[in-house]
Design a protein around this motif. Structure first.
Motif, PDB file in Angstrom:
ATOM      1  N   ARG A 224       0.828  -1.204   0.000  1.00 36.60           N
ATOM      2  CA  ARG A 224       0.000   0.000   0.000  1.00 36.60           C
ATOM      3  C   ARG A 224       0.863   1.255   0.000  1.00 36.60           C
ATOM      4  N   ASP A 225       0.275   2.343  -0.471  1.00 36.52           N
ATOM      5  CA  ASP A 225       0.970   3.622  -0.509  1.00 36.52           C
ATOM      6  C   ASP A 225      -0.007   4.732  -0.132  1.00 36.52           C
ATOM      7  N   ILE A 226       0.525   5.866   0.318  1.00 37.84           N
ATOM      8  CA  ILE A 226      -0.317   6.989   0.753  1.00 37.84           C
ATOM      9  C   ILE A 226      -0.701   7.844  -0.450  1.00 37.84           C
ATOM     10  N   ILE A 227      -2.000   8.097  -0.578  1.00 39.04           N
ATOM     11  CA  ILE A 227      -2.498   8.981  -1.643  1.00 39.04           C
ATOM     12  C   ILE A 227      -2.582  10.415  -1.143  1.00 39.04           C
ATOM     13  N   ASP A 228      -3.119  10.592   0.057  1.00 34.42           N
ATOM     14  CA  ASP A 228      -3.337  11.938   0.584  1.00 34.42           C
ATOM     15  C   ASP A 228      -3.382  11.879   2.104  1.00 34.42           C
ATOM     16  N   ILE A 229      -3.146  13.011   2.739  1.00 34.60           N
ATOM     17  CA  ILE A 229      -3.275  13.151   4.187  1.00 34.60           C
ATOM     18  C   ILE A 229      -3.947  14.482   4.468  1.00 34.60           C
TER      19      ILE A 229
ATOM     20  N   GLU B 207       0.567  18.884  18.604  1.00 34.10           N
ATOM     21  CA  GLU B 207       0.010  17.600  18.157  1.00 34.10           C
ATOM     22  C   GLU B 207      -0.849  17.830  16.917  1.00 34.10           C
ATOM     23  N   MET B 208      -0.942  16.801  16.095  1.00 31.90           N
ATOM     24  CA  MET B 208      -1.832  16.854  14.941  1.00 31.90           C
ATOM     25  C   MET B 208      -2.597  15.545  14.827  1.00 31.90           C
ATOM     26  N   LYS B 209      -3.895  15.671  14.613  1.00 33.72           N
ATOM     27  CA  LYS B 209      -4.731  14.509  14.347  1.00 33.72           C
ATOM     28  C   LYS B 209      -5.313  14.661  12.948  1.00 33.72           C
ATOM     29  N   GLY B 210      -5.270  13.593  12.188  1.00 34.72           N
ATOM     30  CA  GLY B 210      -5.739  13.693  10.810  1.00 34.72           C
ATOM     31  C   GLY B 210      -6.182  12.355  10.256  1.00 34.72           C
ATOM     32  N   VAL B 211      -6.304  12.323   8.928  1.00 35.29           N
ATOM     33  CA  VAL B 211      -6.742  11.128   8.224  1.00 35.29           C
ATOM     34  C   VAL B 211      -5.785  10.863   7.068  1.00 35.29           C
ATOM     35  N   VAL B 212      -5.384   9.605   6.934  1.00 31.08           N
ATOM     36  CA  VAL B 212      -4.517   9.192   5.838  1.00 31.08           C
ATOM     37  C   VAL B 212      -5.322   8.300   4.901  1.00 31.08           C
ATOM     38  N   TYR B 213      -5.258   8.621   3.608  1.00 25.38           N
ATOM     39  CA  TYR B 213      -5.923   7.800   2.592  1.00 25.38           C
ATOM     40  C   TYR B 213      -4.862   6.982   1.869  1.00 25.38           C
ATOM     41  N   THR B 214      -4.997   5.667   1.933  1.00 20.81           N
ATOM     42  CA  THR B 214      -4.021   4.790   1.288  1.00 20.81           C
ATOM     43  C   THR B 214      -4.697   3.936   0.218  1.00 20.81           C
ATOM     44  N   GLY B 215      -3.911   3.551  -0.776  1.00 22.01           N
ATOM     45  CA  GLY B 215      -4.420   2.711  -1.853  1.00 22.01           C
ATOM     46  C   GLY B 215      -3.375   1.694  -2.261  1.00 22.01           C
ATOM     47  N   PRO B 216      -3.756   0.689  -3.031  1.00 26.20           N
ATOM     48  CA  PRO B 216      -2.795  -0.316  -3.492  1.00 26.20           C
ATOM     49  C   PRO B 216      -1.700   0.314  -4.354  1.00 26.20           C
ATOM     50  N   LYS B 217      -0.467  -0.104  -4.126  1.00 26.34           N
ATOM     51  CA  LYS B 217       0.648   0.433  -4.901  1.00 26.34           C
ATOM     52  C   LYS B 217       0.472   0.162  -6.388  1.00 26.34           C
ATOM     53  N   THR B 218      -0.148  -0.971  -6.701  1.00 24.31           N
ATOM     54  CA  THR B 218      -0.329  -1.341  -8.103  1.00 24.31           C
ATOM     55  C   THR B 218      -1.155  -0.301  -8.841  1.00 24.31           C
TER      56      THR B 218
END
Length: 398
Positions: free
Chosen positions: A79-84, A109-120
């Protein structure tokens, strides 16, 4: 699925855009589809004071460092990160801060959301764009960008399901509290409807697509048995007459299957109870009767979104408009946070916010309330209050 065909399609689209806009395109914003998208909460904390524990003013560098601390969590190798996206910053225990720069503190401190998707998917998508001779300026989560244009502020706040009826696939996205909470992808889309028409009527895919657009109804009961149209059938010299109702039955069968799958997935997370109901867009949303069929299947309030921009009043353009609009509404702090993923320096992403002293100095320059400043401005411009007001607005917008 086919890199060469994708590259050809990209080149063709870019060539058409360049011709119509009369500009040369070298950089693009890439929308990543929601296939196997994962939404992961993240949090990080850093010390920003000196060794003695004294407070320090927070700047871009500190936001950069706390974002890196957020991303220390290990991702699976596939998996890889698309956006944060940052949800909030916390300075010395004070939470709910949208942009901490300019404040002073010891701990950030920072609280957030990470969007991940398949590297392929990420690799193949970006590879196609690069092979088409284009530079990738940024990558965005497709449904998130789509929601900024297809949903109103209230719909994004109270909760709405957004359906994108695309040609290659159908995507359901749940947006609540201005955040993308859930996505589901069905690998059946408008092309499957076209293929069904081609198989049942024994005609070419090209003819099937024209028939769908010119005579198709998503709900068969809205079409008429008396409305007949000619169809070129493979192996026959003469065209065959087909009724609109029969065509509607072919389209309705496939769309009902797609909607039923989406309904089952959305019911599992209780998304159909959201106040905003369902908003439908994408190329297939242009078919007459989509709203009526969706109401029968989902049994909730349904709305069709069609862009209102001149020359783009068709739901198939919603995704592209969403990518453009999303880039324009992203805040400076979001760009600083996102810059960590691309490895850009703070200066490349966003300039440091002006200091309070500089702000005060700017205010003094446009302070026309004092008698001294007013006389000086009248003498300089010769036009009195009108010129003063005009210069004030010029400085303000600068």
């Amino acid at each position: 699925m086919d890199i060469d065909r994708a590259v050809t399609a990209i080149k063709k689209a870019v060539a058409q855009a360049e011709q119509k806009a009369n500009i040369q395109i070298s950089e693009v914003i890439v929308g990543i589809p929601a296939n196997l998208l994962e939404i992961v909460p993240c949090s990080g904390m850093i010390a920003i004071g000196d060794e003695s524990g004294n407070s320090k003013e927070i700047g871009n560098d500190d936001v950069y460092r706390v974002t890196k601390a957020d991303l220390t969590q290990k991702l699976p190798p596939e998996r890889d990160i698309i956006d944060i996206l940052p949800d909030e910053f916390i300075v010395d225990g004070f939470d709910g801060i949208k942009d901490p720069r300019g404040m002073i503190g010891v701990r950030l401190e920072m609280k957030g959301v990470v969007y991940t998707g398949p590297k392929t998917i990420l690799h193949n998508t970006l590879k196609c764009v690069q092979m088409a001779g284009l530079k990738v300026k940024d990558t965005l989560v497709g449904p998130l960008a789509l929601s900024t244009v297809a949903l109103s502020d209230g719909e994004r706040d109270f909760g709405t399901v957004l359906l994108d009826l695309g040609g290659g696939q159908t995507t359901a996205a749940v947006v609540h509290d201005h955040k993308l909470k859930y996505t589901y992808v069905d690998q059946e889309g408008g092309k499957f409807v076209t293929k069904d028409i081609s198989v049942v009527l024994n005609t070419s895919l090209e003819n099937a697509e024209k028939i769908k657009r010119n005579y198709g109804y998503a709900a068969s009961y809205l079409a008429s048995k008396e409305d007949l149209f000619p169809v070129e059938v493979v192996g026959k010299t003469d065209k065959v007459q087909v009724s609109g109702e029969y065509l509607g039955e072919i389209i309705e069968a496939r769309l009902t299957q797609i909607f039923t799958k989406l309904k089952d997935a959305l019911e599992q997370i209780d998304a159909l109870g959201l106040p905003g109901g369902i908003v439908i867009t994408g190329g297939m949303a242009a078919l007459p009767g989509v709203k009526e069929l969706a109401e029968d299947v989902f049994d909730v309030n349904i709305k069709i979104f069609i862009p209102q921009q001149m020359g783009l009043r068709h739901p198939s353009f919603t995704q592209a408009i969403g990518l453009v609009q999303y880039m324009t509404v992203r805040s400076e702090i979001e760009l600083v946070v996102k810059g960590v993923l691309s490895g850009k320096t703070v200066q490349q992403v966003a300039p440091q916010r002006a200091t309070k002293e500089a702000d005060d100095e700017q205010l003094v320059k446009v302070d026309f309330n004092s008698e001294k400043a007013e006389k000086k401005q009248k003498k300089k411009d010769g036009n009195g209050a009108f010129e003063g007001l005009k210069n004030f607005f010029n400085t303000f917008f600068d």
